[in-house]
Scaffold this motif. Structure first.
Motif, mmCIF file in Angstrom:
data_model
loop_
_atom_site.group_PDB
_atom_site.id
_atom_site.type_symbol
_atom_site.label_atom_id
_atom_site.label_comp_id
_atom_site.label_asym_id
_atom_site.label_seq_id
_atom_site.Cartn_x
_atom_site.Cartn_y
_atom_site.Cartn_z
ATOM 1 N N VAL A 240 0.879 -1.163 0.000
ATOM 2 C CA VAL A 240 0.000 0.000 0.000
ATOM 3 C C VAL A 240 0.919 1.216 0.000
ATOM 4 O O VAL A 240 1.630 1.482 0.984
ATOM 5 C CB VAL A 240 -0.914 0.014 1.238
ATOM 6 N N THR A 241 0.935 1.938 -1.101
ATOM 7 C CA THR A 241 1.859 3.067 -1.229
ATOM 8 C C THR A 241 1.189 4.358 -0.760
ATOM 9 O O THR A 241 -0.034 4.533 -0.921
ATOM 10 C CB THR A 241 2.318 3.235 -2.685
ATOM 11 N N SER A 242 1.985 5.218 -0.155
ATOM 12 C CA SER A 242 1.500 6.516 0.336
ATOM 13 C C SER A 242 0.154 6.333 1.043
ATOM 14 O O SER A 242 -0.869 6.893 0.628
ATOM 15 C CB SER A 242 1.363 7.505 -0.827
ATOM 16 N N ALA A 243 0.199 5.535 2.079
ATOM 17 C CA ALA A 243 -1.040 5.180 2.774
ATOM 18 C C ALA A 243 -1.695 6.386 3.440
ATOM 19 O O ALA A 243 -1.011 7.290 3.935
ATOM 20 C CB ALA A 243 -0.743 4.103 3.818
ATOM 21 N N HIS A 244 -3.003 6.372 3.438
ATOM 22 C CA HIS A 244 -3.787 7.424 4.097
ATOM 23 C C HIS A 244 -4.796 6.760 5.042
ATOM 24 O O HIS A 244 -5.065 5.562 4.921
ATOM 25 C CB HIS A 244 -4.494 8.282 3.051
ATOM 26 N N PRO A 245 -5.344 7.529 5.963
ATOM 27 C CA PRO A 245 -6.285 6.933 6.930
ATOM 28 C C PRO A 245 -7.414 6.134 6.289
ATOM 29 O O PRO A 245 -7.847 5.119 6.843
ATOM 30 C CB PRO A 245 -6.799 8.151 7.695
ATOM 31 N N GLY B 97 -5.294 -12.678 7.643
ATOM 32 C CA GLY B 97 -5.574 -11.255 7.511
ATOM 33 C C GLY B 97 -4.529 -10.361 8.150
ATOM 34 O O GLY B 97 -3.775 -10.775 9.042
ATOM 35 N N THR B 98 -4.470 -9.129 7.668
ATOM 36 C CA THR B 98 -3.575 -8.100 8.200
ATOM 37 C C THR B 98 -4.396 -6.858 8.490
ATOM 38 O O THR B 98 -5.063 -6.328 7.599
ATOM 39 C CB THR B 98 -2.463 -7.746 7.190
ATOM 40 N N ARG B 99 -4.347 -6.424 9.733
ATOM 41 C CA ARG B 99 -5.078 -5.214 10.123
ATOM 42 C C ARG B 99 -4.158 -4.019 9.922
ATOM 43 O O ARG B 99 -3.142 -3.898 10.603
ATOM 44 C CB ARG B 99 -5.505 -5.311 11.594
ATOM 45 N N LEU B 100 -4.511 -3.152 8.988
ATOM 46 C CA LEU B 100 -3.717 -1.950 8.722
ATOM 47 C C LEU B 100 -4.418 -0.734 9.306
ATOM 48 O O LEU B 100 -5.593 -0.492 9.008
ATOM 49 C CB LEU B 100 -3.516 -1.747 7.213
ATOM 50 N N THR B 101 -3.692 0.009 10.104
ATOM 51 C CA THR B 101 -4.189 1.266 10.656
ATOM 52 C C THR B 101 -3.242 2.368 10.238
ATOM 53 O O THR B 101 -2.042 2.305 10.527
ATOM 54 C CB THR B 101 -4.275 1.210 12.195
ATOM 55 N N VAL B 102 -3.783 3.355 9.542
ATOM 56 C CA VAL B 102 -2.971 4.490 9.094
ATOM 57 C C VAL B 102 -3.347 5.704 9.922
ATOM 58 O O VAL B 102 -4.520 6.104 9.940
ATOM 59 C CB VAL B 102 -3.188 4.768 7.594
ATOM 60 N N LEU B 103 -2.366 6.263 10.590
ATOM 61 C CA LEU B 103 -2.650 7.394 11.482
ATOM 62 C C LEU B 103 -2.579 8.728 10.751
ATOM 63 O O LEU B 103 -1.878 8.852 9.738
ATOM 64 C CB LEU B 103 -1.656 7.383 12.643
#
Lengths: 119, 112
Positions: free
Chosen positions: A81-86, A113-119
């Motif tokens: 995931v490039t340049s991730a945003h919330p 699964g993978t839990r992704l959190t973008v701050l």
């Protein structure tokens, strides 16, 4: 039964950074892997089909430049995931088919699964 | 958009009761599959039924498929608290190879 692993299981990153998620088939060779995305209390949405040795096929509406998929070997596919945003925060799940099991070729084995959190 | 629709969206029953979940779809299919997902986890394949099959059993699970109505049902008999999970149907369309389209899911709660 067939086992698919994902790494990491959860990741927290800052907005603007890139995150790589790995999907591995542990006891079989997977020529095809699938990447899904799932928002809380919602269903799985197929993002792309990953084919070993060739370019991934993306579903309509999924930005291929944002979600980079590489399937360099028969046991590993990666989603970056490039340049991730919330708004990219989600649960990302991969699955793989075991082509050796001809009687159940449409059965997919899912990773945890993978839990992704973008701050 | 999701092809499959499931009802009910949520189902709460007592241990020992049967749970029935339904799934409808819109296009021709090669097969229909049911998966289970515990909260925050991956999916576990439960059962696959092909388009030329009408009913299939696996332990306490019974799946039916009505291609004329484009619908399927999953019956869990003698439910247990451990059956609490989300259940999804997924269809493999004739022309899409192995690509699956998932329904919205049913959240089943089995109360002890």
């Amino acid at each position: 039964g067939a086992v698919v692993s994902q790494h990491p299981s959860r990741v927290i990153c800052k907005s603007g950074t890139s995150v790589k998620i790995e999907c591995r088939s542990l006891d079989f060779q997977a020529t095809t892997m699938f990447w899904y995305r799932q928002f809380p209390k919602q269903s799985l949405m197929l993002m792309a089909t990953s084919n070993e040795g060739s370019k991934a096929t993306y579903e309509q509406g999924v930005e291929k430049d944002k979600f980079l998929i590489n399937h360099a070997s028969l046991t590993l596919s990666t989603l970056t995931v490039t340049s991730a945003h919330p708004e990219d925060s989600s649960f990302y799940i991969c699955s793989a088919r075991d082509p050796q099991k001809q009687a159940h070729t449409d059965t997919q084995y899912f990773g945890p699964g993978t839990r992704l959190t973008v701050l | 958009s999701q092809q499959g629709e499931e009802d009910p969206q949520a189902l709460s029953i007592q241990e020992g009761e049967n749970a029935t979940m339904n799934c409808s779809y819109k296009t021709s299919i090669n097969n229909l599959q049911w998966y289970r997902q515990n909260s925050g986890r991956g999916l576990v394949h439960l059962i696959l039924i092909r388009s030329n099959e009408r009913e299939k059993h696996s332990g306490r699970l019974r799946v039916t498929l009505d291609t004329s109505k484009k619908s399927s049902s999953l019956l869990i008999t003698a439910s247990r608290a451990a059956d609490t999970a989300s259940y999804f149907c997924a269809t493999a369309r004739e022309t899409s190879g192995s690509r699956l389209t998932f329904g919205e899911g049913t959240q089943l709660t089995v109360n002890p």
